[in-house]
Design an enzyme around this catalytic site. Structure first.
Site, PDB file in Angstrom:
ATOM      1  N   GLY A 161     -49.893 -26.787 -59.540  1.00 38.62           N
ATOM      2  CA  GLY A 161     -50.909 -26.735 -58.508  1.00 38.62           C
ATOM      3  C   GLY A 161     -51.367 -25.297 -58.287  1.00 38.62           C
ATOM      4  O   GLY A 161     -51.399 -24.515 -59.225  1.00 38.62           O
ATOM      5  N   LEU A 162     -51.696 -24.988 -57.024  1.00 42.44           N
ATOM      6  CA  LEU A 162     -52.160 -23.643 -56.677  1.00 42.44           C
ATOM      7  C   LEU A 162     -53.340 -23.191 -57.524  1.00 42.44           C
ATOM      8  O   LEU A 162     -53.394 -22.085 -58.008  1.00 42.44           O
ATOM      9  CB  LEU A 162     -51.025 -22.621 -56.819  1.00 42.44           C
ATOM     10  CG  LEU A 162     -49.904 -22.718 -55.785  1.00 42.44           C
ATOM     11  CD1 LEU A 162     -48.840 -21.678 -56.102  1.00 42.44           C
ATOM     12  CD2 LEU A 162     -50.438 -22.511 -54.384  1.00 42.44           C
ATOM     13  N   CYS A 163     -54.255 -24.118 -57.723  1.00 38.93           N
ATOM     14  CA  CYS A 163     -55.449 -23.707 -58.461  1.00 38.93           C
ATOM     15  C   CYS A 163     -56.673 -24.316 -57.793  1.00 38.93           C
ATOM     16  O   CYS A 163     -57.536 -24.871 -58.441  1.00 38.93           O
ATOM     17  CB  CYS A 163     -55.366 -24.086 -59.931  1.00 38.93           C
ATOM     18  SG  CYS A 163     -54.720 -25.716 -60.219  1.00 38.93           S
ATOM     19  N   GLY A 164     -56.717 -24.235 -56.477  1.00 43.07           N
ATOM     20  CA  GLY A 164     -57.889 -24.698 -55.751  1.00 43.07           C
ATOM     21  C   GLY A 164     -58.052 -26.199 -55.886  1.00 43.07           C
ATOM     22  O   GLY A 164     -57.072 -26.945 -55.902  1.00 43.07           O
TER      23      GLY A 164
ATOM     24  N   PHE B 177     -59.009 -27.866 -58.392  1.00 44.30           N
ATOM     25  CA  PHE B 177     -59.018 -28.269 -59.802  1.00 44.30           C
ATOM     26  C   PHE B 177     -58.499 -29.682 -60.014  1.00 44.30           C
ATOM     27  O   PHE B 177     -59.170 -30.544 -60.585  1.00 44.30           O
ATOM     28  CB  PHE B 177     -58.173 -27.261 -60.586  1.00 44.30           C
ATOM     29  CG  PHE B 177     -58.092 -27.506 -62.058  1.00 44.30           C
ATOM     30  CD1 PHE B 177     -59.086 -27.045 -62.895  1.00 44.30           C
ATOM     31  CD2 PHE B 177     -57.020 -28.179 -62.602  1.00 44.30           C
ATOM     32  CE1 PHE B 177     -59.003 -27.262 -64.257  1.00 44.30           C
ATOM     33  CE2 PHE B 177     -56.930 -28.403 -63.958  1.00 44.30           C
ATOM     34  CZ  PHE B 177     -57.927 -27.937 -64.791  1.00 44.30           C
TER      35      PHE B 177
END
Lengths: 285, 140
Positions: free
Chosen positions: A86-89, A91
């Site tokens: 995760g941690l990709c907006g 996406f």
């Protein structure tokens, strides 16, 4: 009045977070560059395969290949390519939303999923649409072998008649800050893709053309899948980079406003102390 | 075509392995090895697991290739290989260990069809990689 010590503690914690997001941004930038290079390196192979397929198709004696066979779509497989992390907006959320939309649109048909990437599996594993296959933890290092494995399953199910169509859903890398969600029909191979642009070279074929085509067609699909994996990986790193950049900026802003509040609180404390001293002295005289 | 060289490119899905002017090349076709010299007629063939070699002057270089296609055009030869490794890049130890693994699998077989095929191809691949790596740097 907020306590100066508390605010100071808070600032320190935000600063730590900022350092992490900044590091993540830098890591993503490096990974993004590598992913982009991988896309470029894969291009010549994909281009050649396509051209060879085209020139083979143009020969009249080759009869329609089974992978091109159009059937009424009843059983559909949807390959959903998400990230492993995760941690990709937005996406992963965007892909999942698009997949939900696709499923709703084809409600009257039987759909099952092939989840590539952990995040998609996390979501759809708990939903009603059956997840038939999965492939997780491959984005650390994408190899052609992964694409071959995935394609092997897809092709064999299509050829056995178990599935009438296979769609591929993934994030395409447009630019660092932009990803585009793409739905592609993988199987049957859309014939328009294979139309010849210029005159074919008249080759001597060591093996019968049909035989070459038979082994070449699945490989063409493999290349498509491989490209989707590479695109998705580049898009993921791009998305993460932007998300982490935004997070870093937010942290800077937060530190600024916290510092301001802290200074104000400190000043207020000092003023209060002076007043106390002065009025204490005045009381004595 | 009076040219005495042609362009040989070897492309794998992961990268462009080779792109050079060569005087002659030998590729592992499915129906046997075949040599290609400048001015060859356009041809298309499937490749087997094998050793690809090419000559530049008096230097001969080798590559290990695994499946693929070879396309001969008037002034260039394009090899599309699923896997291609230059002799210098072959990891000897890995090839050795995968050879031993494949041998072992072949020696105690229970499930006759699929496993045998996989084991024998991986043995073949390992053997070729070993063979090619022994020729690394060996010019002439």
């Amino acid at each position: 009045m907020p306590n100066v010590l508390d605010i100071r503690r808070r600032i320190r914690s935000v600063r730590n977070t900022q350092q992490i997001t900044k590091a993540m941004k830098m890591v993503s930038a490096a990974k993004l560059r590598r992913a982009q290079e991988a896309i470029l390196r894969a291009r010549p192979y994909a281009g050649r395969i396509l051209e060879v397929v085209r020139s083979l198709m143009a020969r009249s004696e080759v009869r329609p290949h089974p992978l091109l066979q159009e059937r009424e779509e009843r059983n559909i497989q949807l390959v959903v390519v998400t990230a492993d992390k995760g941690l990709c907006g937005a996406f992963n959320a965007n892909i999942v939303k698009a997949a939900e939309g696709f499923i709703r649109e084809k409600e009257d048909k039987s759909i099952d999923l092939f989840c590539v990437g952990r995040k998609g599996l996390d979501y759809f594993g708990k939903r009603t649409t059956p997840v038939r296959h999965q492939q997780v933890n491959l984005f650390q290092r994408i190899e052609y072998g992964h694409a071959r494995e995935i394609t092997g399953k897809l092709v064999s199910q299509f050829l056995s008649g178990e599935r009438d169509a296979v769609y591929l859903l993934y994030n395409e890398f447009k630019s660092v800050i932009q990803q585009r969600i793409v739905v592609e029909r993988l199987l049957p191979i859309p014939p328009i893709l294979l139309a010849l642009e210029q005159n074919p070279v008249d080759y001597i074929y060591e093996q019968p053309a049909a035989e070459i085509l038979n082994t070449l067609m699945p490989r063409h699909v493999e290349v498509q899948v491989f490209r989707a994996l590479l695109e998705s990986s580049a898009a993921e790193h791009g998305a993460r980079m932007t998300a982490m950049d935004a997070a870093t900026n937010n942290a800077v802003e937060m530190i600024d406003s916290l510092t301001l509040t802290m200074n104000r609180a400190r000043q207020a404390g000092i003023t209060k102390e002076i007043i106390e001293v002065v009025s204490g002295a005045a009381a004595l005289t | 075509m009076a040219d005495s060289t042609f362009k040989l490119s070897v492309v794998s899905p992961e990268r462009l392995v080779l792109s050079e002017e060569v005087e002659a090349a030998q590729v592992p076709g499915k129906n046997g090895y075949l040599g290609i010299l400048p001015g060859h007629a356009p041809m298309m063939t499937e490749l087997d697991i094998g050793e690809l070699s090419y000559r530049q002057g008096d230097r001969t270089s080798y590559l290990a290739v695994t499946w693929g296609y070879c396309e001969v055009l008037s002034d260039q030869v394009i090899v599309l290989a699923e896997r291609a490794e230059r002799a210098e890049d072959v990891d000897r130890e890995r090839a050795q260990s995968s050879m031993e693994r494949a041998r072992q699998r072949l020696s105690n077989l229970q499930d006759p069809d699929t496993d045998f095929l996989r084991a024998s191809t991986s043995l073949q691949r390992a053997l070729i990689r070993m063979q090619v790596s022994q020729k690394a740097g060996g010019s002439g």
